[in-house]
Design an enzyme around this catalytic site. Structure first.
Site, PDB file in Angstrom:
ATOM      1  N   TYR A 293      -3.847  -0.736  10.060  1.00 15.50           N
ATOM      2  CA  TYR A 293      -3.659  -0.961   8.620  1.00 15.50           C
ATOM      3  C   TYR A 293      -2.255  -0.528   8.203  1.00 15.50           C
ATOM      4  O   TYR A 293      -1.566  -1.239   7.461  1.00 15.50           O
ATOM      5  CB  TYR A 293      -4.719  -0.187   7.833  1.00 15.50           C
ATOM      6  CG  TYR A 293      -4.706  -0.464   6.345  1.00 15.50           C
ATOM      7  CD1 TYR A 293      -5.354  -1.582   5.831  1.00 15.50           C
ATOM      8  CD2 TYR A 293      -4.058   0.396   5.459  1.00 15.50           C
ATOM      9  CE1 TYR A 293      -5.354  -1.844   4.463  1.00 15.50           C
ATOM     10  CE2 TYR A 293      -4.049   0.140   4.097  1.00 15.50           C
ATOM     11  CZ  TYR A 293      -4.702  -0.977   3.600  1.00 15.50           C
ATOM     12  OH  TYR A 293      -4.695  -1.236   2.244  1.00 15.50           O
TER      13      TYR A 293
ATOM     14  N   SER B 199       0.849  -1.198   0.000  1.00 17.68           N
ATOM     15  CA  SER B 199       0.000   0.000   0.000  1.00 17.68           C
ATOM     16  C   SER B 199       0.881   1.242   0.000  1.00 17.68           C
ATOM     17  O   SER B 199       2.081   1.166   0.297  1.00 17.68           O
ATOM     18  CB  SER B 199      -0.875  -0.018   1.265  1.00 17.68           C
ATOM     19  OG  SER B 199      -1.527   1.208   1.481  1.00 17.68           O
TER      20      SER B 199
END
Length: 252
Positions: free
Chosen positions: A157, A144
């Site tokens: 996350y 990410s």
């Protein structure tokens, strides 16, 4: 040159294949010739993806597992291996929870880490063991932009995506000698369910778009080429790499 990117004769396991990025990757691998095992959290979850692939003339099947449950992930690995050798593993299944760090529930922290990191490592370990025996394999993790930065109100996350980048490099270091390539794709800002809150926030959406040199959010299909490249023979000397597919976000 086309044969360099062919996945004919390969079987791929793609987690999180019910929609969004996982579905786009599964469809792309199938279009390149792979037999794709599509997984999601429910038995019916991957039905649409399997239907898309078969309607286009590809081969696909579905399996289900709750990636937050270690026993279920173990069972998924065994079910997949029972179908035959898995030459490509794409760890795309993921989850996110948003809350200020000082209020972040620990149960949500553990769930995010279990799904995003533990499941990816366990599947890599189980399928990777068989890849070592065959001296061939491809593992693609989904990182990410938050593998590089901290984000806002998504501490679990962010931690998980930093971790998945590290796991990618660690496995590459150990398994490159066995002709196994372990890499990751770091998507930029894509239009998926996970980013629905950001898309709906007019100010944040505008600020994000303004920073992307491509001047648009990514569509799931924008990951197709990167996924096929990392799954194919074209990437046989690429290992431990985090490939950003971000419209230029990191360059800005």
């Amino acid at each position: 040159m086309t044969s360099l990117f062919s996945l004919a004769g390969q079987t791929a396991l793609v987690t999180g294949a019910s929609r969004g990025l996982g579905q786009a990757i599964a469809v792309a691998l199938a279009a390149a010739g792979a037999n794709v095992i599509c997984t999601s959290s429910t038995q019916e979850g991957s039905r649409d993806t399997v239907a898309k692939i078969t309607a286009a003339g590809g081969n696909a099947s579905g399996l289900a597992a709750d990636l937050s449950n270690e026993a279920a992930v173990e069972q998924l690995a065994q079910q997949a291996l029972a179908l035959g050798p898995i030459g490509i593993l794409v760890n795309c299944g993921g989850t996110i929870f948003r809350a200020p760090a000082h209020e972040f529930p620990m149960q949500e922290w553990h769930k995010v880490m279990a799904v995003n990191v533990d499941a990816a490592f366990l599947l890599s370990q189980r399928l990777g063991t068989e890849m070592i025996k065959r001296q061939q394999g491809k593992i693609i993790n989904i990182a990410s932009m938050l593998s590089y930065s901290g984000g806002i109100t998504v501490p679990a996350y962010t931690a998980s995506k930093h971790a998945i980048a590290g796991v990618t490099k660690a496995l590459a270091n150990e398994w490159a000698q066995h002709n196994i390539q372990v890499n990751a794709i770091a998507p930029g800002y894509f239009k998926t369910d996970n980013t629905a809150a950001l898309q709906a926030d007019t100010a944040r959406n505008a600020a994000i778009t303004a920073r992307i040199p491509a001047a648009r959010w990514g569509e799931p299909e924008d990951l197709a080429g990167a996924a096929v490249f990392l799954a194919s023979g074209a990437s046989n000397y690429v290992n431990g790499h985090i490939l950003a597919v971000d419209g230029g976000w990191l360059a800005r």
